[in-house]
Design a protein around this motif. Structure first.
Motif, short mmCIF file in Angstrom:
data_model
loop_
_atom_site.label_atom_id
_atom_site.label_comp_id
_atom_site.label_asym_id
_atom_site.label_seq_id
_atom_site.Cartn_x
_atom_site.Cartn_y
_atom_site.Cartn_z
N ALA A 1 0.84 -1.22 0.00
CA ALA A 1 0.00 0.00 0.00
C ALA A 1 0.87 1.27 0.00
O ALA A 1 0.61 2.22 -0.75
CB ALA A 1 -0.93 -0.02 1.22
N ASN A 2 1.90 1.27 0.83
CA ASN A 2 2.82 2.42 0.86
C ASN A 2 3.53 2.58 -0.48
O ASN A 2 3.78 3.71 -0.94
CB ASN A 2 3.85 2.24 1.97
CG ASN A 2 3.21 2.27 3.36
OD1 ASN A 2 2.13 2.86 3.55
ND2 ASN A 2 3.87 1.65 4.34
N LEU A 3 3.87 1.44 -1.10
CA LEU A 3 4.54 1.51 -2.40
C LEU A 3 3.61 2.14 -3.43
O LEU A 3 4.06 2.96 -4.27
CB LEU A 3 4.95 0.10 -2.85
CG LEU A 3 5.60 -0.01 -4.23
CD1 LEU A 3 6.90 0.78 -4.28
CD2 LEU A 3 5.82 -1.47 -4.60
N LEU A 4 2.34 1.82 -3.40
CA LEU A 4 1.39 2.38 -4.35
C LEU A 4 1.27 3.90 -4.18
O LEU A 4 1.27 4.66 -5.16
CB LEU A 4 0.03 1.71 -4.17
CG LEU A 4 -1.09 2.20 -5.08
CD1 LEU A 4 -0.74 1.94 -6.56
CD2 LEU A 4 -2.42 1.50 -4.74
N ILE A 5 1.19 4.36 -2.93
CA ILE A 5 1.07 5.80 -2.66
C ILE A 5 2.34 6.52 -3.10
O ILE A 5 2.31 7.61 -3.71
CB ILE A 5 0.80 6.03 -1.17
CG1 ILE A 5 -0.58 5.47 -0.81
CG2 ILE A 5 0.86 7.53 -0.84
CD1 ILE A 5 -0.89 5.52 0.70
N ALA A 6 3.50 5.91 -2.80
CA ALA A 6 4.77 6.55 -3.15
C ALA A 6 4.92 6.64 -4.66
O ALA A 6 5.43 7.65 -5.19
CB ALA A 6 5.93 5.76 -2.54
N ARG A 7 4.49 5.66 -5.39
CA ARG A 7 4.61 5.71 -6.85
C ARG A 7 3.70 6.76 -7.43
O ARG A 7 4.10 7.52 -8.34
CB ARG A 7 4.29 4.34 -7.44
CG ARG A 7 4.57 4.28 -8.93
CD ARG A 7 4.25 2.90 -9.47
NE ARG A 7 2.81 2.62 -9.36
CZ ARG A 7 2.26 1.47 -9.75
NH1 ARG A 7 3.02 0.50 -10.25
NH2 ARG A 7 0.97 1.28 -9.60
N GLN A 8 2.45 6.84 -6.92
CA GLN A 8 1.53 7.86 -7.43
C GLN A 8 2.05 9.27 -7.14
O GLN A 8 1.94 10.19 -7.98
CB GLN A 8 0.15 7.64 -6.80
CG GLN A 8 -0.53 6.38 -7.28
CD GLN A 8 -1.86 6.13 -6.57
OE1 GLN A 8 -2.19 6.83 -5.59
NE2 GLN A 8 -2.61 5.14 -7.08
#
Length: 451
Positions: A166-173
């Motif tokens: 989930a953190n990876l998804l937010i950081a990529r966006q």
């Protein structure tokens, strides 16, 4: 008077002439008679003299050829009864050993006691085994706790992986949006680089969480294997603990008790000694034998092995029970002739519900056998045993001695069976001696045999 009786000279001359004529005629007749009677004697005596000469020659020849008494072999009867020695053995017999180490607490069965299958025979006090069971049980609990802990760790790792993704998804966006803003000149490039670094950090967190899950999965498998091993060890020690109670493996009679209370028992050392009155190490506790059904082992001669069939019955007697006749049935044979004794091991089954017969008894087994090809029977005096083996001396058609090798079967005392080597048409010398050599010409004299 003298002149009256004296004959005249003429008369005396006539008388003398007549006497001379009579004498000449008598001699002639005597000669003729002698010739006649000589002819008769020649005709009657000469043939007799010839016959006498021939007879003397025959007697002389007979005196040089020895006479021998000969007999013919006879065929034995097809139906025969054979009595053989046998040995009574138990249907099932075994020696009971301990599987648990310790001191004998108490024994419950003695020699001669009848026991049933599973009946308690003795108890062994084995504190070491008890402690091993407790330790194995604790190891099982510990192994199960390890499995639970590794499963909890795996669940936490799965949760961490979800959070990292989930953190990876937010950081990529965020990084993608900052790239757009940098192109528009709204934010500096340094801020966009910061968002990219945050994205890379979250990507590394996801990979770390995935590795942790893989490690926890392997730990679970190891913990489960350790739990299975601990459980197996616990079960093994539990079984060994159960061996503290020695039970009968089958119903039978106790034939030996080799231990007493307080004796140290060493499991599995294989030593067997009688320690009924001594406190020494020993693993042999009891010997038990099943008596309801017994077996009788008989060694049947090779000559009778083909006539013996499975299921055939026989009469069994023992010297100690002269009034009892037991019936046995052939249940199996070894199907192989012993090369040393030339016998076939045969086993009969005998019901012994009243326990009259006992293992180890010597028994006589009587078979009734019908032989399809019965052997010949000859007196034992015809046998010649020498370096060439067992032979018989036969007289051939040309009245010469010939030694024939034979095989001997059953011995009846005064007679023996010949299983091979004879056809039944031989003339056997009744009592051969060293004088009857091979090829010697003899005069056979038939001898009658007593049946």
């Amino acid at each position: 008077m003298d002149s009256q009786h004296r004959p005249s000279p003429d008369s005396e001359q006539q008388t003398t002439s007549r006497k001379q004529k009579r004498g000449i005629g008598g001699i002639g007749w005597a000669v003729i008679g002698a010739v006649f009677f000589g002819s008769l004697l020649a005709i009657g005596i000469l043939p007799r003299l010839g016959q006498k000469s021939e007879l003397q020659a025959a007697v002389k020849e007979a005196s040089t050829v020895p006479s021998v008494n000969v007999i013919a072999p006879r065929r034995a009867t097809g139906a025969t009864k054979v009595e053989l020695p046998g040995s009574v053995v138990a249907q099932n017999q075994t020696t009971i050993y301990a599987r648990s180490t310790g001191y004998l607490r108490r024994w419950y069965a003695d020699i001669g006691d009848r026991v049933r299958a599973g009946q308690l025979l003795a108890e062994i006090d084995s504190p070491d085994t008890d402690q091993q069971v407790l330790q194995a049980k604790a190891e099982v609990v510990q192994a199960q706790a390890n499995v639970s802990q590794t499963r909890a760790n795996l669940a936490k790792s799965v949760s961490d992986l979800k959070q990292a993704r989930a953190n990876l998804l937010i950081a990529r966006q965020s990084w993608e949006r900052w790239q757009v803003l940098v192109k528009q000149g709204a934010v500096p490039q340094q801020d966009a680089d910061t968002k990219y670094a945050t994205y890379q950090a979250n990507l590394a967190s996801v990979e770390a969480a995935q590795n942790t899950i893989n490690s926890d999965s392997a730990n679970i498998k190891a913990a489960q294997a350790n739990a299975y091993a601990s459980q197996a060890n616990f079960q093994r020690n539990t079984v060994l603990q159960s061996y503290k109670k020695v039970t009968a493996p089958f119903a039978g009679v106790i034939t030996a008790r080799n231990v007493n209370t307080g004796v140290l028992i060493s499991a599995g050392n294989g030593n067997t000694s009688n320690t009924s009155n001594t406190n020494t190490s020993n693993s042999s506790l009891y010997t038990i034998a099943a008596y309801d059904n017994l077996k009788v082992n008989v060694s049947v001669p090779q000559s009778l092995s083909q006539s013996l069939k499975t299921g055939q019955t026989a009469q069994i007697t023992v010297r100690e029970l002269p009034q009892r006749v037991f019936t046995g049935k052939v249940v199996r044979t070894s199907n192989a002739i012993d090369p040393t004794t030339r016998t076939l091991l045969t086993q009969l089954e005998v019901h012994n519900s009243d326990a009259t017969l006992r293992p180890g008894m010597y028994a006589n087994v009587k078979f009734a056998i019908n032989r399809t090809n019965p052997p010949f029977v000859v007196p034992d005096s015809v046998l010649v045993v020498n370096g060439g083996g067992t032979q018989v001396a036969t007289v051939t058609k040309d009245h010469t001695v010939h030694y024939q090798k034979v095989a001997v079967g059953r011995d009846y005392g005064t007679e023996v069976e010949i299983t091979s080597g004879l056809t039944g048409n031989e003339s056997l010398i009744a009592t051969p001696t060293v004088d009857e050599t091979e090829g010697l010409r003899v005069q056979p004299v038939a001898q009658s045999r007593r049946k």
